[in-house]
Scaffold this motif. Structure first.
Motif, short mmCIF file in Angstrom:
data_model
loop_
_atom_site.label_atom_id
_atom_site.label_comp_id
_atom_site.label_asym_id
_atom_site.label_seq_id
_atom_site.Cartn_x
_atom_site.Cartn_y
_atom_site.Cartn_z
N ASN A 1 -32.83 -8.08 24.87
CA ASN A 1 -33.91 -8.46 25.58
C ASN A 1 -34.53 -9.44 24.64
N LYS A 2 -34.44 -10.81 24.53
CA LYS A 2 -35.91 -11.66 24.35
C LYS A 2 -37.08 -12.17 25.21
N LYS A 3 -36.80 -11.60 26.24
CA LYS A 3 -38.45 -11.78 26.91
C LYS A 3 -39.37 -10.39 26.90
N LYS A 4 -38.67 -8.99 25.69
CA LYS A 4 -39.15 -8.40 26.83
C LYS A 4 -39.19 -7.66 24.51
N ARG A 5 -40.32 -7.93 24.67
CA ARG A 5 -41.01 -7.29 23.00
C ARG A 5 -42.25 -6.38 23.64
N TYR A 6 -41.94 -5.08 23.05
CA TYR A 6 -43.52 -4.10 22.54
C TYR A 6 -44.20 -4.22 21.73
N GLU A 7 -45.42 -4.99 21.32
CA GLU A 7 -45.80 -4.35 19.99
C GLU A 7 -47.54 -4.16 20.13
N GLY A 8 -48.32 -4.15 18.92
CA GLY A 8 -49.22 -3.67 18.96
C GLY A 8 -49.71 -2.64 17.97
N HIS A 9 -48.86 -1.75 17.88
CA HIS A 9 -48.91 -0.40 17.00
C HIS A 9 -48.84 -0.35 15.76
N LYS A 10 -48.57 0.15 15.40
CA LYS A 10 -48.40 0.02 13.51
C LYS A 10 -47.47 0.99 12.93
N VAL A 11 -46.05 0.51 12.39
CA VAL A 11 -44.80 0.70 11.72
C VAL A 11 -45.17 1.77 10.80
N GLU A 12 -45.46 0.66 9.82
CA GLU A 12 -45.71 0.45 8.15
C GLU A 12 -44.65 1.48 7.35
N GLY A 13 -43.40 2.01 7.44
CA GLY A 13 -42.63 2.70 6.66
C GLY A 13 -42.63 3.96 6.93
N PHE A 14 -43.40 4.39 7.74
CA PHE A 14 -42.60 5.55 8.56
C PHE A 14 -41.28 5.77 9.67
N ALA A 15 -41.62 7.15 9.55
CA ALA A 15 -39.48 6.96 10.54
C ALA A 15 -41.10 7.03 12.31
N VAL A 16 -41.66 5.67 12.88
CA VAL A 16 -42.89 6.11 14.20
C VAL A 16 -40.77 6.30 15.29
N GLY A 17 -41.24 8.07 16.02
CA GLY A 17 -40.48 7.88 17.25
C GLY A 17 -40.95 7.82 18.28
N CYS A 18 -40.00 6.44 18.71
CA CYS A 18 -40.62 6.01 20.26
C CYS A 18 -39.32 6.71 21.70
N GLU A 19 -40.24 6.61 22.70
CA GLU A 19 -39.18 7.70 24.09
C GLU A 19 -40.13 7.31 25.44
N PHE A 20 -39.32 7.23 26.19
CA PHE A 20 -39.51 6.95 27.76
C PHE A 20 -39.86 7.85 27.96
N SER A 21 -40.72 7.77 28.94
CA SER A 21 -41.57 9.25 30.40
C SER A 21 -40.01 9.19 30.41
N PRO A 22 -40.47 11.06 31.48
CA PRO A 22 -39.05 11.53 32.22
C PRO A 22 -38.83 10.89 33.32
N ASP A 23 -39.88 9.74 34.19
CA ASP A 23 -38.86 8.78 35.52
C ASP A 23 -39.48 7.40 34.73
N GLY A 24 -39.25 6.93 33.02
CA GLY A 24 -38.83 5.79 32.72
C GLY A 24 -39.61 4.24 33.42
N THR A 25 -40.79 4.76 33.76
CA THR A 25 -41.55 4.16 33.40
C THR A 25 -43.09 3.39 32.54
N LEU A 26 -42.62 4.20 31.73
CA LEU A 26 -43.63 4.35 30.32
C LEU A 26 -42.90 3.95 29.52
N LEU A 27 -42.93 3.71 28.31
CA LEU A 27 -42.67 3.58 26.64
C LEU A 27 -43.65 3.89 26.05
N MET A 28 -43.45 4.74 25.19
CA MET A 28 -44.75 5.19 23.70
C MET A 28 -44.24 5.13 22.36
N THR A 29 -44.52 5.23 22.41
CA THR A 29 -44.53 5.28 20.45
C THR A 29 -46.20 5.86 19.83
N GLY A 30 -45.53 6.38 18.55
CA GLY A 30 -46.45 7.21 17.95
C GLY A 30 -47.01 5.86 16.75
#
Length: 327
Positions: free
Chosen positions: A245-274
């Motif tokens: 989906n080229k219209k949506k990108r979730y940015e602002g956090h930093k990954v920098e080579g760590f195996a940073v996980g991402c996850e949706f909230s159980p109701d699907g409204t939130l996406l979170m990441t370390g």
């Protein structure tokens, strides 16, 4: 857990972003690679953690914040650990190339096997509880059957390493993210497979030159998200041809080579990441805007997961070996 009981019969309410720290759990002496709530709702007070300190731990992360069990069956870092669907066993894989299935009550190994590679990813099949996929520092991903203790199938990709594995709903297909970004092309970064035939369905899913350390599926919609080392998360269709989906990108956090996980909230409204700076970022899934950030850790926060039953309980873990529970 008495805290969970009132929620068991009711529908999951809207997820709220937690504000305060409840438990600070620091028994690991090395980075925590992975955390997972027990999938059995009645036992979902238990949190599993896998660490570079060679151990797997089970915590009461709802009532007391205490460590209930420590399993030390690996001789090297434990990169991946998963609850079985019944909540009575833990599957773990490490840099010692060993696979162990451990009985949570007794601590005994029900199944152990040496693989030919260091293990970095394990996933149980969503409908066949005795079958799991195992990947790591190898061009091959293997499907195992715990009933026979044998490899069922081998999936061969021309890559160096499998970073993560994601089953699509019903388990007929799955995705692997791989360390296969070459200078001239970025195909094979995410590969889709047919589970039964071991045939490659597509390796032309993600064309940007970043590896994707983790993949996660939306709980209600037919989409998945890939965490990228370009410091953004990309959204894809979970149906063929798995378009981005080229219209949506979730940015602002930093990954920098760590195996940073991402996850949706159980109701699907939130996406979170370390984030490698220790924060947790909460995005509105629909608008891809950052709703809030939580300064959770001093070191890289590699995972943040909402509780499956309690609507605003969050577990986070970091590269310093700390696990925190928020509400």
């Amino acid at each position: 857990s008495e805290l969970i009981k009132p929620y068991l019969g009711s529908k999951y309410k809207v997820t709220e972003i937690p504000k305060s720290l409840i438990f600070y759990m620091s028994k690991h002496s090395g980075p925590v690679n992975e955390i997972q709530w027990c999938p059995v709702r009645e036992q979902s007070h238990m949190l599993l953690s896998a660490s570079m300190d060679k151990t797997v731990k089970v915590w009461d992360a709802v009532d007391t914040g205490c460590c209930l069990k420590t399993f030390s069956c690996h001789s090297c870092a434990v990169r991946a650990a998963r609850w079985s669907s019944c909540g009575r066993r833990i599957l773990s894989g490490g840099f010692d190339s060993m696979l162990h299935l451990t009985d949570v009550e007794t601590g005994k190994q029900i199944f152990s096997s040496k693989t030919e590679f260091r293990i970095s990813a394990l996933k149980f099949h969503p409908t066949e509880s005795n079958v799991f996929l195992c990947g790591g520092f190898s061009p091959e991903v293997k499907a195992w059957d715990l009933r026979t203790s044998k490899v069922l199938r081998v999936y061969k990709a021309a890559v160096q390493q499998t970073l993560d594995i994601l089953f699509l709903p019903e388990g007929r297909e799955f995705l692997t993210s791989t360390d296969a970004v070459s200078r001239d092309s970025a195909d094979r970064t995410i590969v889709a497979w047919d589970f039964q035939s071991a045939a490659k369905i597509s390796n032309q899913i993600f064309h940007e030159r970043y590896t994707c350390p983790s993949l996660t599926l939306h709980p209600k919609e037919s989409v998945f998200v890939a965490q990228t080392n370009g410091n953004y998360m990309a959204l894809f269709s979970a149906q063929r041809p798995y378009r981005i989906n080229k219209k949506k990108r979730y940015e602002g956090h930093k990954v920098e080579g760590f195996a940073v996980g991402c996850e949706f909230s159980p109701d699907g409204t939130l996406l979170m990441t370390g984030s490698s700076d220790g924060k947790v970022f909460f995005y509105n899934y629909h608008t891809s805007r950052i709703i809030r950030t939580l300064s959770a850790h001093k070191e890289a926060c590699v995972s943040a997961i909402f509780h499956p039953v309690l609507p605003s309980l969050l577990a986070t873990c970091d590269w310093a070996g700390e696990i925190k529970i928020w509400q």
